[in-house]
Structures are given as C-alpha cells and as structure tokens.
Design an enzyme around this catalytic site. Structure first.
Site, mmCIF file in Angstrom:
data_model
loop_
_atom_site.group_PDB
_atom_site.id
_atom_site.type_symbol
_atom_site.label_atom_id
_atom_site.label_comp_id
_atom_site.label_asym_id
_atom_site.label_seq_id
_atom_site.Cartn_x
_atom_site.Cartn_y
_atom_site.Cartn_z
ATOM 1 N N GLY A 20 0.908 -1.354 -0.042
ATOM 2 C CA GLY A 20 0.023 0.024 0.102
ATOM 3 C C GLY A 20 0.797 1.229 -0.040
ATOM 4 N N ASN B 165 1.806 2.956 -2.525
ATOM 5 C CA ASN B 165 1.040 3.930 -3.491
ATOM 6 C C ASN B 165 -0.195 4.473 -2.772
ATOM 7 O OD1 ASN B 165 1.919 4.215 -6.218
ATOM 8 N ND2 ASN B 165 2.332 2.100 -5.790
ATOM 9 N N HIS C 212 -0.355 -0.248 -13.584
ATOM 10 C CA HIS C 212 0.575 -1.444 -14.108
ATOM 11 C C HIS C 212 2.112 -1.052 -14.022
ATOM 12 C CE1 HIS C 212 1.068 -5.631 -15.312
ATOM 13 N NE2 HIS C 212 1.985 -5.076 -16.222
ATOM 14 N N ASP D 29 -5.527 -5.723 -17.423
ATOM 15 C CA ASP D 29 -4.514 -4.901 -17.927
ATOM 16 C C ASP D 29 -4.757 -4.458 -19.436
ATOM 17 O OD1 ASP D 29 -2.904 -4.996 -15.576
ATOM 18 O OD2 ASP D 29 -1.719 -6.767 -16.272
ATOM 19 N N ASN E 52 -6.423 1.755 -12.849
ATOM 20 C CA ASN E 52 -5.114 0.856 -12.244
ATOM 21 C C ASN E 52 -3.750 1.471 -12.763
ATOM 22 O OD1 ASN E 52 -4.075 -1.605 -11.069
ATOM 23 N ND2 ASN E 52 -3.910 -2.301 -13.418
HETATM 24 C C1 GRF Z 1 3.070 -1.476 -7.670
HETATM 25 O O1 GRF Z 1 4.154 -1.508 -8.492
HETATM 26 C C2 GRF Z 1 2.014 -1.374 -8.709
HETATM 27 O O2 GRF Z 1 2.147 -0.728 -9.916
HETATM 28 C C3 GRF Z 1 1.774 -2.859 -8.642
HETATM 29 O O3 GRF Z 1 2.046 -3.400 -7.483
HETATM 30 C C4 GRF Z 1 2.594 -2.443 -6.572
HETATM 31 C C5 GRF Z 1 1.961 -2.130 -5.486
HETATM 32 O O4 GRF Z 1 2.795 -1.390 -4.452
HETATM 33 N N1 GRF Z 1 0.514 -3.117 -9.580
HETATM 34 P P1 GRF Z 1 2.260 -0.896 -3.131
HETATM 35 O O5 GRF Z 1 1.383 -1.671 -2.786
HETATM 36 O O6 GRF Z 1 1.514 0.362 -3.608
HETATM 37 O O7 GRF Z 1 3.526 -0.694 -2.204
#
Ligand code: GRF
Length: 186
Positions: A12, A14, A104, A145, A102
C-alpha cells in the site's frame, strides 16, 4: 467534491502516497481503502493515516453485493487500484463507468495479463533484456490490463539492473505521477 476509494492487496505504499498527496485538497476526499487480504500492510498504513479500511474475501468480491454497498455507503465516485490483485467483477465496472483506473508496473501492452504482477513483472522485463520499463495508468475493463491507456512514463533498464532495482525505478515513477494523473482525471 470527489470521493475516492483505493483498492490494494499488499504493502500500500502507493495508497499512502495518494492519500498524502490529497490531504489538503478541498476537492478530493479518500475515506476508504478496500483490500482482499486481512493481513495486508495497507491496513496498518490506513490506521496511521486515519482512513477506514475494509477487507472482502475473493468470494465477496465476485458476488459484489457487499463491496458495492460499502462503496455506496462511503459515497465513492472514483476507484483507484494500486497493487490490487483480483480481477474487478463486471457489476462493479458497470457501476463505475470510466471511473476505475489501475496502475501497472510496466509498459503495457508488454508484460501484462494474468500472473503479471509485482516482482513477476520486473523479473520478466530483466529476463527479456528490455532497454526500458515504466508505468502504465489505464482504465479498468473486464480483462486484466487491457483497458484504454491514460498515461505512461518510462525509465531505463541497463544490463546492471536486477528485478529489484527496476522495481525501485518503477516505484519512483509511480509516486511521482500517479497522484497527478488522478487529479487531472477528476
Ligand atoms: C506497484 O508497483 C503497482 O504498480 C503494482 O503493485 C505494486 C504495489 O505496490 N501493481 P504498493 O502496494 O503500492 O507498495
């Protein structure tokens, strides 16, 4: 005022970055994180950030009723998938037309699809000798995707790179661009 829910299955980072980005934005509120894993670290981040987080099992996602009623209860109008590993069911997609995105961690259409998540993506990029990787932010449709692409950003991949160093470069791009792109879309 737009109300966002972030869906996350793992760490999490992000989700946290997006929530921090919008903290003082009067037009955006992020009242809810949804996960499919009770033990995901994103719940600890949510607690620290003062954001409610809920967990639904895969079966509950597939049935969609409980998830949709939580989204209604929190008056969510935009959904951000940030490291969310389940396929989003059709009912939820239908309830949020052009309002689910999303991120990716590669340059789609390369290195996407079922099984292409997390470290698998970066391992595949390095193994195939790619010269660049990056991020793709796209709308979500019923296939993994494959929704239309909103934004991409690139980073170099050199012969010295490992899946871990590529992952770090990609994360930097995610932190830099994902919140800005969300803001533009809203
Ligand atoms: C990110 O690299 C995202 O693009 C991918 O999974 C990862 C998640 O990282 N789909 P976090 O949980 O946000 O640290």
């Amino acid at each position: 005022m737009k109300r966002i829910a972030v869906f996350a299955s793992g760490s999490g980072s992000n989700a946290e970055n997006i929530i921090n980005f919008f903290t003082y934005d009067p037009n955006v509120s992020i009242p809810l994180i949804i996960s499919n894993r009770k033990d995901a670290y994103v719940h600890e981040r949510a607690l620290k950030l003062g954001v409610n987080s809920l967990t639904f099992a895969k079966k509950e996602f597939d049935e969609t009723e409980k998830v949709l009623s939580a989204l209604n209860e929190y008056k969510i109008d935009f959904i951000v998938l940030a490291g969310f590993l389940l396929k989003v069911p059709q009912n939820i997609i239908d309830a949020y037309p052009q309002a689910i995105i999303n991120i990716h961690p590669a340059l789609l259409p390369k290195f996407g699809g079922k099984g292409m998540y997390g470290s698998h993506v970066h391992e595949a990029v390095v193994a195939s000798g790619e010269k660049e990787s990056g991020i793709t932010i796209h709308y979500v449709n019923e296939n993994y995707d494959e929704g239309s692409i909103i934004f991409q950003a690139k980073c170099d991949v050199t012969p010295d790179d490992t899946p871990e160093t590529v992952a770090n470069k990609v994360h930097e791009l995610e932190y830099k661009y994902f919140p800005e792109i969300i803001k533009n879309l809203l």
